[in-house]
Design a protein around this motif. Structure first.
Motif, PDB file in Angstrom:
ATOM      1  N   VAL A   1      -7.914   4.363  -4.620  1.00 25.43           N
ATOM      2  CA  VAL A   1      -8.982   4.695  -3.676  1.00 25.43           C
ATOM      3  C   VAL A   1      -8.552   5.930  -2.891  1.00 25.43           C
ATOM      4  N   ALA A   2      -9.520   6.756  -2.500  1.00 29.43           N
ATOM      5  CA  ALA A   2      -9.205   7.963  -1.731  1.00 29.43           C
ATOM      6  C   ALA A   2     -10.299   8.233  -0.714  1.00 29.43           C
ATOM      7  N   VAL A   3      -9.895   8.723   0.448  1.00 31.44           N
ATOM      8  CA  VAL A   3     -10.821   9.184   1.484  1.00 31.44           C
ATOM      9  C   VAL A   3     -10.908  10.696   1.345  1.00 31.44           C
ATOM     10  N   VAL A   4     -12.087  11.190   0.984  1.00 30.24           N
ATOM     11  CA  VAL A   4     -12.250  12.608   0.655  1.00 30.24           C
ATOM     12  C   VAL A   4     -13.559  13.130   1.236  1.00 30.24           C
ATOM     13  N   THR A   5     -13.667  14.457   1.267  1.00 28.55           N
ATOM     14  CA  THR A   5     -14.958  15.056   1.598  1.00 28.55           C
ATOM     15  C   THR A   5     -15.865  14.909   0.374  1.00 28.55           C
ATOM     16  N   ALA A   6     -17.147  14.722   0.620  1.00 30.96           N
ATOM     17  CA  ALA A   6     -18.087  14.421  -0.468  1.00 30.96           C
ATOM     18  C   ALA A   6     -18.147  15.575  -1.465  1.00 30.96           C
ATOM     19  N   PRO A   7     -17.917  15.295  -2.747  1.00 30.80           N
ATOM     20  CA  PRO A   7     -18.014  16.352  -3.763  1.00 30.80           C
ATOM     21  C   PRO A   7     -19.458  16.583  -4.172  1.00 30.80           C
ATOM     22  N   ASP A   8     -19.718  17.746  -4.759  1.00 35.92           N
ATOM     23  CA  ASP A   8     -21.056  17.999  -5.313  1.00 35.92           C
ATOM     24  C   ASP A   8     -21.359  17.006  -6.422  1.00 35.92           C
ATOM     25  N   ALA A   9     -20.334  16.728  -7.229  1.00 33.20           N
ATOM     26  CA  ALA A   9     -20.459  15.740  -8.304  1.00 33.20           C
ATOM     27  C   ALA A   9     -19.080  15.144  -8.545  1.00 33.20           C
ATOM     28  N   PRO A  10     -18.945  13.829  -8.474  1.00 35.00           N
ATOM     29  CA  PRO A  10     -17.633  13.216  -8.693  1.00 35.00           C
ATOM     30  C   PRO A  10     -17.200  13.342 -10.152  1.00 35.00           C
TER      31      PRO A  10
ATOM     32  N   ILE B   1       0.837  -1.190   0.000  1.00 30.94           N
ATOM     33  CA  ILE B   1       0.000   0.000   0.000  1.00 30.94           C
ATOM     34  C   ILE B   1       0.874   1.241   0.000  1.00 30.94           C
ATOM     35  N   SER B   2       0.637   2.121  -0.979  1.00 33.91           N
ATOM     36  CA  SER B   2       1.303   3.421  -1.008  1.00 33.91           C
ATOM     37  C   SER B   2       0.297   4.486  -0.591  1.00 33.91           C
ATOM     38  N   LEU B   3       0.803   5.602  -0.090  1.00 35.33           N
ATOM     39  CA  LEU B   3      -0.055   6.597   0.542  1.00 35.33           C
ATOM     40  C   LEU B   3       0.260   7.983  -0.016  1.00 35.33           C
ATOM     41  N   ARG B   4      -0.798   8.748  -0.244  1.00 37.30           N
ATOM     42  CA  ARG B   4      -0.643  10.125  -0.733  1.00 37.30           C
ATOM     43  C   ARG B   4      -1.590  11.036   0.026  1.00 37.30           C
ATOM     44  N   GLU B   5      -1.066  12.120   0.553  1.00 38.21           N
ATOM     45  CA  GLU B   5      -1.881  13.103   1.268  1.00 38.21           C
ATOM     46  C   GLU B   5      -2.172  14.279   0.345  1.00 38.21           C
ATOM     47  N   GLY B   6      -3.370  14.863   0.474  1.00 35.88           N
ATOM     48  CA  GLY B   6      -3.692  16.012  -0.357  1.00 35.88           C
ATOM     49  C   GLY B   6      -5.079  16.542  -0.059  1.00 35.88           C
ATOM     50  N   LEU B   7      -5.441  17.604  -0.755  1.00 34.11           N
ATOM     51  CA  LEU B   7      -6.783  18.155  -0.636  1.00 34.11           C
ATOM     52  C   LEU B   7      -7.758  17.302  -1.438  1.00 34.11           C
ATOM     53  N   SER B   8      -8.998  17.262  -1.001  1.00 32.97           N
ATOM     54  CA  SER B   8      -9.978  16.372  -1.614  1.00 32.97           C
ATOM     55  C   SER B   8     -10.145  16.565  -3.119  1.00 32.97           C
ATOM     56  N   PRO B   9     -10.251  17.788  -3.635  1.00 40.57           N
ATOM     57  CA  PRO B   9     -10.417  17.938  -5.092  1.00 40.57           C
ATOM     58  C   PRO B   9      -9.263  17.325  -5.884  1.00 40.57           C
ATOM     59  N   ARG B  10      -8.036  17.503  -5.381  1.00 34.75           N
ATOM     60  CA  ARG B  10      -6.876  16.946  -6.087  1.00 34.75           C
ATOM     61  C   ARG B  10      -6.857  15.421  -6.003  1.00 34.75           C
ATOM     62  N   LEU B  11      -7.273  14.894  -4.876  1.00 31.30           N
ATOM     63  CA  LEU B  11      -7.316  13.437  -4.729  1.00 31.30           C
ATOM     64  C   LEU B  11      -8.354  12.826  -5.658  1.00 31.30           C
ATOM     65  N   LEU B  12      -9.497  13.497  -5.798  1.00 29.92           N
ATOM     66  CA  LEU B  12     -10.527  13.007  -6.713  1.00 29.92           C
ATOM     67  C   LEU B  12     -10.016  13.013  -8.159  1.00 29.92           C
ATOM     68  N   THR B  13      -9.276  14.049  -8.505  1.00 26.50           N
ATOM     69  CA  THR B  13      -8.686  14.105  -9.852  1.00 26.50           C
ATOM     70  C   THR B  13      -7.697  12.968 -10.050  1.00 26.50           C
ATOM     71  N   ALA B  14      -6.912  12.676  -9.000  1.00 28.71           N
ATOM     72  CA  ALA B  14      -5.933  11.591  -9.100  1.00 28.71           C
ATOM     73  C   ALA B  14      -6.624  10.237  -9.280  1.00 28.71           C
TER      74      ALA B  14
END
Length: 304
Positions: free
Chosen positions: A145-154, A124-137
């Motif tokens: 897989v990413a743990v993020v705050t819920a977006p208005d639209a993924p 398992i590799s790990l990356r920290e970041g802001l939710s919008p950037r993680l969703l883009t990744a």
């Protein structure tokens, strides 16, 4: 000279539990002569008698009690080994690239990773970041897989699974007038000086509570969580923290809940429909949900 054996230790333990060689033989599926032979070999290995023989059964000697105590530990460890080997075969292997926002990294994500990668079959590799950037990744297949705050639209191709509704809390110094309270309305917080991660109102970094019609008084800007908490502990301001960060917050920080319907951050699991990582991703998601439930209980306990 005889050596202690696993079979012999198991026989000694069973005979000690039953108080009878014949009952031990019946429980273990051995003949009585086989049990007597194993006991004799164990006594030879110990160099002394392990049982006192009586007409109506047997009783451990002091040496026998020592052997049984160690037999429990040895046999217990062997059973643990069998259990771990069975789990090894059952657990999925492979590579999983995980992303998460910073406060999810504090306790939630590490505990889930430990549950999945403990046998070292999963890389398992790990990356920290802001939710919008993680969703883009995730959308660009740079994360599985990413743990993020819920977006208005993924983003296209990204699927969302609910994880938890995380309460937003205010961290303040223990000498603060509100330190003894369990909650406060936004109106009670309007005169506070805030320690924020950014002065930009659209920033996803936590720190200051904002309501339509008023802007918070930003006393200090600090992106680092330790810096924020240090400023709070010194009585220089208050800051918003998520509930999932509670387990790593020092006891010198007082907490209260924000009494407002929007003072909740919906946290989700984002992933792509990828068969290559499906099994490992499902195991990781289940571990996240388990530990999210534990963290939610700890938040409720801290706020009592």
């Amino acid at each position: 000279m005889s050596e202690f054996t696993v079979v012999g230790l198991r026989v000694v333990r069973e005979a000690a539990t039953c108080g009878s060689f014949s009952t031990a033989a019946e429980n273990l599926g051995y003949t009585q002569s086989a049990v007597s032979r194993q006991i004799a070999l164990m006594e030879q290995a110990a160099g002394c008698a392990l049982f006192e023989r009586h007409p109506r059964g047997v009783q451990l000697t002091d040496a026998g009690r020592i052997v049984v105590r160690h037999a429990e530990m040895v046999l217990g460890e062997l059973e643990n080994a069998r259990h771990n080997i069975r789990n090894l075969e059952a657990r999925p292997s492979g590579r999983l690239r995980v992303g998460a926002f910073s406060t999810a990294m504090a306790a939630l994500v590490p505990q889930a990773i430990a549950a999945v990668a403990g046998d070292q079959r999963a890389r398992i590799s790990l990356r920290e970041g802001l939710s919008p950037r993680l969703l883009t990744a995730v959308a660009r297949e740079r994360l599985d897989v990413a743990v993020v705050t819920a977006p208005d639209a993924p983003p296209p191709g990204v699927e969302i699974e609910p994880l938890l509704d995380d309460p937003l809390l205010v961290a303040l110094a223990p000498t603060h007038p509100l330190a003894g309270a369990t909650s406060a309305t936004p109106a009670m917080l309007r005169e506070e000086r805030w320690i924020a991660g950014s002065e930009e109102s659209g920033s996803t970094l936590l720190g200051a509570w904002r309501d339509p019609g008023w802007e918070p008084d930003i006393a200090f800007v600090a992106r680092d969580w330790f810096a924020k908490l240090g400023l709070v502990a010194a009585g220089l301001g208050v800051t918003v923290v998520p509930g999932i960060a509670v387990p790593v917050l020092p006891s010198t920080i007082a907490l209260l809940r924000i009494d407002h319907p929007s003072a909740v951050r919906r946290t989700v699991i984002a992933h792509r429909r990828d068969r290559d990582t499906l099994e490992l991703r499902q195991v990781f998601a289940e571990a996240l949900r388990d530990h999210a439930a534990v963290l939610s209980a700890r938040v409720r306990q801290r706020l009592r």
